[in-house]
Scaffold this motif. Structure first.
Motif, PDB file in Angstrom:
ATOM      1  N   ASP A   8       0.342  -1.080   0.036  1.00 51.65           N
ATOM      2  CA  ASP A   8      -0.045   0.068  -0.023  1.00 51.65           C
ATOM      3  C   ASP A   8       0.912   1.682  -0.329  1.00 51.65           C
ATOM      4  N   TYR A   9       0.298   2.051  -1.080  1.00 46.72           N
ATOM      5  CA  TYR A   9       0.614   3.671  -1.025  1.00 46.72           C
ATOM      6  C   TYR A   9       0.564   4.334   0.285  1.00 46.72           C
ATOM      7  N   VAL A  10       1.033   5.387   1.441  1.00 44.63           N
ATOM      8  CA  VAL A  10       0.526   6.682   2.224  1.00 44.63           C
ATOM      9  C   VAL A  10       0.969   7.675   1.675  1.00 44.63           C
ATOM     10  N   TYR A  11      -0.351   8.045   1.993  1.00 46.45           N
ATOM     11  CA  TYR A  11      -0.764   9.675   1.405  1.00 46.45           C
ATOM     12  C   TYR A  11      -0.836  10.755   2.666  1.00 46.45           C
ATOM     13  N   GLY A  12      -0.643  11.774   2.502  1.00 49.56           N
ATOM     14  CA  GLY A  12       0.024  12.646   3.663  1.00 49.56           C
ATOM     15  C   GLY A  12      -1.104  14.030   3.727  1.00 49.56           C
ATOM     16  N   ILE A  13      -1.556  15.127   3.270  1.00 50.96           N
ATOM     17  CA  ILE A  13      -1.629  16.599   3.444  1.00 50.96           C
ATOM     18  C   ILE A  13      -2.092  17.346   4.749  1.00 50.96           C
ATOM     19  N   CYS A  14      -1.055  18.532   4.648  1.00 50.12           N
ATOM     20  CA  CYS A  14      -1.479  19.358   5.871  1.00 50.12           C
ATOM     21  C   CYS A  14      -2.200  20.152   5.315  1.00 50.12           C
ATOM     22  N   GLN A  15      -2.688  20.349   6.928  1.00 44.60           N
ATOM     23  CA  GLN A  15      -3.619  22.111   6.641  1.00 44.60           C
ATOM     24  C   GLN A  15      -2.800  22.451   6.897  1.00 44.60           C
ATOM     25  N   PRO A  16      -2.984  23.623   5.747  1.00 43.44           N
ATOM     26  CA  PRO A  16      -2.078  24.534   5.407  1.00 43.44           C
ATOM     27  C   PRO A  16      -1.798  25.767   6.275  1.00 43.44           C
ATOM     28  N   THR A  17      -0.770  26.092   6.267  1.00 37.07           N
ATOM     29  CA  THR A  17       0.145  26.770   6.788  1.00 37.07           C
ATOM     30  C   THR A  17       0.028  28.063   6.498  1.00 37.07           C
ATOM     31  N   ILE A  18      -0.692  29.636   7.493  1.00 37.95           N
ATOM     32  CA  ILE A  18      -0.708  30.976   6.763  1.00 37.95           C
ATOM     33  C   ILE A  18       0.427  31.582   7.604  1.00 37.95           C
ATOM     34  N   VAL A  19       1.047  31.907   6.826  1.00 32.20           N
ATOM     35  CA  VAL A  19       2.263  32.979   7.288  1.00 32.20           C
ATOM     36  C   VAL A  19       2.169  34.057   7.186  1.00 32.20           C
ATOM     37  N   GLU A  20       2.031  35.133   7.781  1.00 33.09           N
ATOM     38  CA  GLU A  20       1.944  36.259   8.298  1.00 33.09           C
ATOM     39  C   GLU A  20       2.684  37.393   7.939  1.00 33.09           C
ATOM     40  N   ALA A  21       2.689  37.864   6.887  1.00 31.69           N
ATOM     41  CA  ALA A  21       3.765  38.883   6.339  1.00 31.69           C
ATOM     42  C   ALA A  21       4.651  40.367   8.009  1.00 31.69           C
TER      43      ALA A  21
END
Length: 178
Positions: A165-178
């Motif tokens: 099996d392949y294992v996949y993941g996606i993380c919550q996008p992080t917001i970078v403040e300027a």
């Protein structure tokens, strides 16, 4: 709870989803990348379990029906199961009936669940596992932005054969403040 896009709607399982769910579970072609087909009795029991009410604290699947917005036709189902409540990680899984495959319905459903998981449930990560032979599934995951994190050798037993099996993941996008 209901999620919708321009072409589909996702809603929690109810009795109108039972026939398609049982058909999926008993079909050797549909199940060839998942597990050995169920008997009718096993499929009915699985549906009863998957159609239970769900809360954020649940250890069970949030099972959603995928229906055509225009016709109401049942196209498949998609689910989300929180596998680590502390780290806010959930697994996703989906099935689309043969006649609806390759038309973008699974991508729409997966995008809706991804948005719901990150924006409404405030999850940190979504994961998915699929057979290395299930090209359609892993290409879909990659199209949606999931990253292949590894290959688990002999991870599943399907029809008395060990499958990688392949294992996949996606993380919550992080917001970078300027």
């Amino acid at each position: 709870m209901e999620l919708s896009s321009q072409r589909i709607t996702l809603s929690p399982f109810d009795e109108t989803d039972k026939a398609l769910f049982i058909e999926f579970c008993m079909c050797p072609e549909t199940m060839k990348h998942v597990y050995a087909p169920f008997t009718y009795a096993e499929a009915v029991t699985a549906f009863e379990i998957k159609s239970q009410p769900w809360t954020l604290e649940s250890k069970a699947w949030l099972s959603l029906s995928i229906s055509s917005l225009g016709t109401g036709e049942k196209l498949g189902h998609i689910g989300l199961k929180i596998i680590n409540h502390e780290a806010k990680i959930a697994e996703v899984g989906y099935m689309i009936k043969q006649g609806a495959q390759g038309k973008g319905f699974a991508a729409e459903a997966l995008n809706l669940v991804k948005g719901y998981g990150f924006e409404e449930l405030h999850l940190n990560k979504l994961t998915a596992t699929c057979s290395v032979h299930n090209t359609g599934s892993f290409k879909l995951l990659e199209k949606i932005g999931f990253i292949r994190e590894g290959c688990l050798q002999q991870n599943s037993l399907i029809d008395k054969r060990y499958v990688d099996d392949y294992v996949y993941g996606i993380c919550q996008p992080t917001i970078v403040e300027a």
